[in-house]
Design an enzyme around this catalytic site. Structure first.
Site, mmCIF file in Angstrom:
data_model
loop_
_atom_site.group_PDB
_atom_site.id
_atom_site.type_symbol
_atom_site.label_atom_id
_atom_site.label_comp_id
_atom_site.label_asym_id
_atom_site.label_seq_id
_atom_site.Cartn_x
_atom_site.Cartn_y
_atom_site.Cartn_z
ATOM 1 N N GLU A 1 2.907 -12.674 -3.101
ATOM 2 C CA GLU A 1 4.254 -13.246 -3.041
ATOM 3 C C GLU A 1 4.200 -14.750 -2.849
ATOM 4 O OE1 GLU A 1 3.389 -10.399 -1.640
ATOM 5 O OE2 GLU A 1 4.754 -8.982 -2.616
ATOM 6 N N PHE B 1 10.615 -6.302 -3.542
ATOM 7 C CA PHE B 1 11.613 -5.930 -2.548
ATOM 8 C C PHE B 1 11.796 -7.148 -1.646
ATOM 9 C CE2 PHE B 1 10.131 -1.770 -3.826
ATOM 10 C CZ PHE B 1 11.262 -0.969 -3.749
ATOM 11 N N ALA B 2 13.035 -7.410 -1.259
ATOM 12 C CA ALA B 2 13.308 -8.586 -0.433
ATOM 13 C C ALA B 2 12.446 -8.589 0.830
ATOM 14 C CB ALA B 2 14.783 -8.634 -0.043
ATOM 15 N N ASP B 3 12.122 -7.406 1.314
ATOM 16 C CA ASP B 3 11.308 -7.264 2.513
ATOM 17 C C ASP B 3 9.951 -7.949 2.377
ATOM 18 O OD1 ASP B 3 12.846 -4.538 3.749
ATOM 19 O OD2 ASP B 3 12.938 -4.834 1.595
ATOM 20 N N ILE C 1 9.368 -10.773 0.763
ATOM 21 C CA ILE C 1 9.493 -12.203 0.535
ATOM 22 C C ILE C 1 8.950 -12.972 1.740
ATOM 23 C CG2 ILE C 1 11.783 -12.618 1.554
ATOM 24 C CD1 ILE C 1 12.485 -14.192 -1.013
ATOM 25 N N HIS D 1 12.073 -1.424 3.104
ATOM 26 C CA HIS D 1 12.673 -1.425 1.764
ATOM 27 C C HIS D 1 14.191 -1.395 1.902
ATOM 28 C CE1 HIS D 1 8.612 0.221 1.085
ATOM 29 N NE2 HIS D 1 8.680 -0.292 -0.120
HETATM 30 C C1 TPP Z 1 3.475 -7.473 0.250
HETATM 31 C C2 TPP Z 1 3.911 -6.358 -0.630
HETATM 32 N N1 TPP Z 1 4.255 -6.617 -1.891
HETATM 33 C C3 TPP Z 1 4.652 -5.617 -2.713
HETATM 34 C C4 TPP Z 1 4.732 -4.324 -2.260
HETATM 35 C C5 TPP Z 1 5.181 -3.189 -3.189
HETATM 36 N N2 TPP Z 1 4.032 -2.316 -3.389
HETATM 37 C C6 TPP Z 1 3.867 -1.173 -2.682
HETATM 38 S S1 TPP Z 1 2.387 -0.447 -2.992
HETATM 39 C C7 TPP Z 1 1.984 -1.633 -4.133
HETATM 40 C C8 TPP Z 1 0.691 -1.555 -4.868
HETATM 41 C C9 TPP Z 1 -0.455 -1.480 -3.937
HETATM 42 O O1 TPP Z 1 -1.621 -1.495 -4.686
HETATM 43 P P1 TPP Z 1 -3.029 -1.265 -3.999
HETATM 44 O O2 TPP Z 1 -3.190 -2.155 -2.841
HETATM 45 O O3 TPP Z 1 -4.055 -1.345 -5.056
HETATM 46 O O4 TPP Z 1 -2.945 0.201 -3.412
HETATM 47 P P2 TPP Z 1 -2.751 1.565 -4.218
HETATM 48 O O5 TPP Z 1 -1.313 1.927 -4.061
HETATM 49 O O6 TPP Z 1 -3.161 1.328 -5.620
HETATM 50 O O7 TPP Z 1 -3.632 2.556 -3.531
HETATM 51 C C10 TPP Z 1 2.980 -2.586 -4.237
HETATM 52 C C11 TPP Z 1 2.943 -3.741 -5.144
HETATM 53 C C12 TPP Z 1 4.375 -4.106 -0.914
HETATM 54 N N3 TPP Z 1 4.444 -2.882 -0.372
HETATM 55 N N4 TPP Z 1 3.960 -5.122 -0.122
#
Ligand code: TPP
Ligand code: TPP
Ligand code: MG
Ligand code: MG
Lengths: 335, 326, 326, 335
Positions: free
Chosen positions: B59, B82-84, B86, B128
């Site tokens: 981010e 998600f704004a959370d 940011i 979320h």
């Molecule tokens: C800081 C943040 N940005 C975006 C998200 C939305 N999000 C949830 S899981 C995910 C992907 C996570 O990928 P990875 O770390 O490879 O774990 P995986 O789910 O593939 O096991 C994202 C982008 C989040 N939870 N936290």
């Protein structure tokens, strides 16, 4: 393999270890299947699959000392958490957000683990936010001259966050007893590794901090176990962190809200199924004559009963009450 | 044409990208997937990977890279999934995007948009469901808008892209598909900084935005049945806020009720309440009142917890009734 | 003993570290240098590098590591070198420290202190002058204190260290050496959440904290010469705020003036003004009033710019005069 | 050295380059000395020394194309900024926070560079905050198919921030035309490198992102020039970023508010003086007969006159007005 001692008191030989691993992996997979089925039936709003990550979880969980080490797990580490002491009932109460959810009485979404009693640190939804916490726990171990080790899992996607950089650098400076484990399943939701980084191995980052980085087949629980053991022993000796990268695959969509057909082919997923640890490790146990049809049926039955019981229990368990919603803002009784 | 908010955002992004080559999109899962809410669906195929960039989970870099690109003439639209999430870009937004023009005396600027889904009511739990407007409304140099209707979603998005300064464009995720409305095909802009009276009334003024606007309008219906005539004002712009429209409404109704989903203390209702008490004090016949989320660290996942947390039409109507009776 | 605020903080840190082995300090330049303001001078030699940890430039890790260590029983005191640089740890503070107890239903907790110098008036420009209290006061789960006197500096620091939850301890850097006062040697605590009437008055109430408390007290002197009797209340705790003391004062004076250095819109004065208008409305004989920094992105370096930005006794007195005359 | 072409139009041969470098370094040093003297006399509140960093600045600034490339400099890069077009008057107006300060009309502290006309991106005080901006500028270059390169400097201390990690990773994924340069002077204020990281070279981090990392003697302007040239050409070709680590030393305290006797010995500082680029490079120019007593005196006189003029100008220049304090919050005239 060269195994002399087993950190888990219940495990005394390699055969017991292998069977215990398989049991944890299978239980995790069956619980996972149940949660997705419940989700499709309208029970629970949010499922996060562990399918494909079970071997890594089982491998490292047995390599730690369940009686004293700390876990700050990756969100797909269900198999590890079952080894670590969470029960199927705990898991399904967490899944359904019931008051009996040990991670927070239903306040968090599923896969946001936590249990102080079991030394499982709490996860938020914020990817990598827990990595500095794991380093802080390891700092406390060193501060108090305890030889406990903290295990910290995160995904390939999560490795891109600044949190991981600052945490690894801090842990390296102080040679803290922490093991970082990147569970690389090749995707951050839809974003493939090639758009997340320009390297093949996240493990290569470790050299830039001054500690070892090692790649392991995360679909092979014994390989993970061995690699984890070495890293854990190094940490316990006071020689500092290790970064393990476990190459895994996520078989299901990112969560129950995701549609993975938009970003990967069914052929790719099917090909990856050949590495399914529940398939390959089962075959190994058959080959080693640790499992046969009879014992497997018994195991499946036992697990099905446990999952049924847990689902029953959780579906009928009380909700978080409106009054309890207002509790635990502050610890001094002011909120 | 009758459209949902998510369709409107998507169509507006498409037409702005078609019109202006400098406009590009950067964010997690915005490309191949089309965004976790499908706001950018189809744009990757239409505009290619250079203009719809699938970013790693970074981010800070998403916002920081957009700031740099905006400085040299591009028009980035950064999406925070998600704004959370940011929060890890907080430093980039408040220390750089908001301050760049001022610190350089206008030499370097930051014309960019940050789009992000916020708000609760979809079982998103603590991370979320957050409302983030109050936090950012404290930083001069930024602008913040929060459309509640498809019409405004288009007009404000176009205004945000055209703006010479950074604009935080907040999309209430519960409105994405639930709120539909007429959206003209022609180009138009809803100016940043203008509120809109959505329903005229004489007994009290309800100030709301985002999903809560719709709850406030539903509350006004309930109140009408009790012969209480509520005026409902959609703030739309949260930084700057259209004080004139607010004060005018208070001059008329002499009673102010502020509604937001965000937590109570230091929510946007604080500033609105204080301004009214400062600049429209003599127009007030009753204390200002707020209906907001409670002072809890987050929205619980559990449905009972979530319902307990979130304001709704009935809670608003109940409060409005007390205020009208004061 | 007569002490400055910086001496008081140093002595209190020393005695708390002596008393409790779990207490340790973590921050940039806190060790060998003794802190850029010398708040931790001598502690490195006394307690060694494991209890006074010189950290790399990693605000996120400083806070995040402290959160983890606090969870397993230590009592970290994290120092952020300037409040302006806390922003990169924003996510750790608001998503984790503030929410940990709630999200785990009290299972995991975060008893830690974040100390940081804030505020302007020392030619620190945009990034060494910021007031950050308003931003964090929006996050339930956190506590915030801002002592204005050496006595309170000790009492609140001890309360913060003893608190079962994360406390942001704000030190106005201009008060460090300029404000001296009596500090008893005995152990005592100033409870978090209690304001203090610093000067009784009948004509209006001035609510302030930090450096602005001293400007408000000086303003009260100016006002006294004009026969206006101002009551001056030191808020001290900014989350939670002592509403009872505020309302009581308004009940007495019927006029409320809120002063802070931080910018106007969504500064802490917003919540204070709104609360008064909400819960002490009938006690008000005049609009609430705020004297604050202007809505600019930051305090300029240039002296004229800095003076233009910052409130002071004269500006407060001028506003108070208008308020008293309303 | 193998120099064929020179990116700066004013430079056509190696001798001219060396003399121009020396001039920039000397002017930077003399301006720096003047600012510290002014500070001690009560003029200006805040000095940040470039002393020890001049060779790095001069080395890289001449390697870039001053007519089109972008700079997001490190705060101690005064010599580079003089090459880049800032005048001594600009510098001292910035130092004194006067209205004529090109970086922001006196709004920021000294060493918070910026000039849109000169393509110098604006710095805040937040260490590493500008690193993603440099990457964004490079993204814009690629987006518009321009072959401009962005130079991004930061200190050893600043390398610990998550910003640097996320920026390098992002730049690597997109093979952006950016050169990262870590000016490692061994200290983040009082914190020595050993407490900032567990590695000897920050440059080692580059491998973990998938681009080259190279260490250079930052006290040798020609070595920096050569290393920078290679990295800049690589970037211009479209082959992506490079991380250069220039080993330098800061001779003076961190800023005019710092007391460096608290954290390093005078012997250490004196020893480092042996590497002073103004000493060693001067000796080289003498040896190469590019400088002699006469030309050196002329150069020193010319520089003294320029510094005197700039000080005079800046001391007498108008302040930021109260009215202007309220300007440039928004660009639409609303503030
Ligand atoms: C800081 C943040 N940005 C975006 C998200 C939305 N999000 C949830 S899981 C995910 C992907 C996570 O990928 P990875 O770390 O490879 O774990 P995986 O789910 O593939 O096991 C994202 C982008 C989040 N939870 N936290
Ligand atoms: C994010 C942040 N944290 C802390 C500071 C305070 N600070 C100013 S300069 C500095 C040290 C910078 O060290 P380095 O990056 O090595 O640059 P150097 O000054 O040594 O050239 C620190 C800690 C800051 N400006 N920004
Ligand atoms: Mg992944
Ligand atoms: Mg340095």
């Amino acid at each position: 393999m060269n195994l002399q001692t087993f950190p888990s008191p219940a495990i005394t030989d390699i055969e017991t270890l292998e069977l215990a691993m398989y049991r944890a992996m299978l239980l995790a997979r069956r619980l996972d299947e149940r949660m997705w089925a419940l989700n499709r039936q309208g029970h629970g709003h949010f499922a996060v699959s562990c399918a494909g990550h079970e071997a890594t979880g089982a491998g490292y969980a047995f390599a730690l000392d369940v009686t004293r080490d700390y876990l700050a797990p990756q969100h797909r580490d269900l198999s590890a958490l079952l080894v670590w002491g969470l029960t199927p009932r705990d898991v399904l109460c967490h899944y359904l957000g019931k008051a009996a959810d040990p991670a927070g009485a239903g306040r968090q979404m599923y896969a946001h683990w936590g249990s102080r009693r079991l030394r499982i640190y709490s996860l938020s939804s914020v990817m990598s936010g827990h990595v500095p916490h794991a380093v802080g726990i390891a700092l406390a171990s060193k501060y108090r001259r305890e030889d406990t080790v903290t295990w910290c899992g995160f995904g390939d996607g999560s490795s891109s966050k600044g949190d991981v950089h600052e945490s690894m650098n801090f842990a390296a400076i102080h040679k803290l007893p922490v093991v970082f484990c990147c569970e690389n399943n090749g995707f951050a939701i839809s974003v493939p590794q090639s758009k997340q980084m320009a390297v093949e191995n996240v493990a290569d980052r470790a050299a830039g901090y001054g500690f070892p980085g090692v790649v392991v087949d995360g679909m092979n629980p014994l390989a993970v176990y061995e690699t984890a053991r070495a890293a854990i022993e190094r940490a316990r000796r006071g020689d500092g962190p290790t970064l393990i990268e476990a190459k895994v695959y996520r078989y299901l969509p990112h969560t129950s809200n995701d549609d993975d057909t938009r970003y990967r082919t069914r052929e790719e997923v099917e090909r990856a199924r050949e590495r399914d640890p529940l398939k390959t490790f089962r075959a190994q146990l058959y080959a080693e004559q640790l499992l046969d049809e009879k014992s497997e049926t018994a195991l499946e039955n036992e697990i099905r009963a446990a999952v049924d019981d847990a689902a029953d229990f959780a579906l009928n368990a009380p909700e978080l009450s409106a009054a309890d919603t207002f509790k635990q803002v502050y610890g001094d009784g002011s909120g | 044409m009758l459209k949902s908010i998510i369709e409107t955002i998507r169509d507006t992004l498409r037409s702005e990208m078609t019109r202006d080559e400098r406009v590009f999109i950067l964010g997690e899962d915005v490309g191949v997937l089309g965004g976790v809410f499908r706001a950018t669906e189809g744009l990757y195929n239409e505009f290619g990977p250079e203009r719809v960039i699938d970013a790693p989970i970074s981010e800070l870099a998403i916002i920081g890279v957009a700031i740099g690109a905006a400085g040299v003439g591009l028009r980035p639209i950064a999406e925070i999934e998600f704004a959370d999430f940011i929060h890890s870009a907080f430093d980039q937004i408040v220390s750089d995007a908001a301050k760049l023009r001022y610190r350089t005396n206008g030499d370097w600027t930051c014309p960019m948009v940050i789009r992000t889904p916020y708000g609760g009511g979809i079982h998103g739990a603590l991370y979320h469901s957050q409302s983030i407007e109050a936090t950012y409304a404290h930083f001069p140099g930024l602008k913040i808008v929060a459309p509640a209707t498809p019409y405004d979603a288009k007009g404000l998005l176009r205004a945000a892209i055209a703006d010479p300064d950074p604009v935080l464009y907040l999309e209430h995720k519960k409105t994405y598909r639930s709120i539909k409305g007429e959206v003209p095909d022609e180009d138009y802009i809803v100016p940043i900084g203008k509120a809109q009276v959505k329903r005229a009334g004489s007994d009290l003024s309800i100030f709301a935005y985002g999903m809560m606007l719709h709850e406030a309008l539903a509350a006004a219906e309930i109140l009408e049945r009790q012969d209480i005539h509520a005026e409902v004002v959609d703030l739309r712009s949260l930084l700057p806020i259209d004080w004139e429209t607010i004060f005018e409404s208070v001059r008329k109704t002499n009673r102010a009720l502020i509604v937001h989903e965000d937590t109570y203390t230091m929510g946007l209702g604080a500033e609105i309440g204080a301004r009214i008490a400062e600049q429209a004090f003599l127009d007030l016949d009753a204390p200002i009142m707020r209906v907001t989320g409670p002072d809890l660290p987050g929205v619980p996942f559990n449905e009972i917890g979530e319902k307990t947390f979130l304001p709704n039409a009935q809670k608003i109507a109940d409060a409005a009734q007390r205020l009208a009776a004061f």
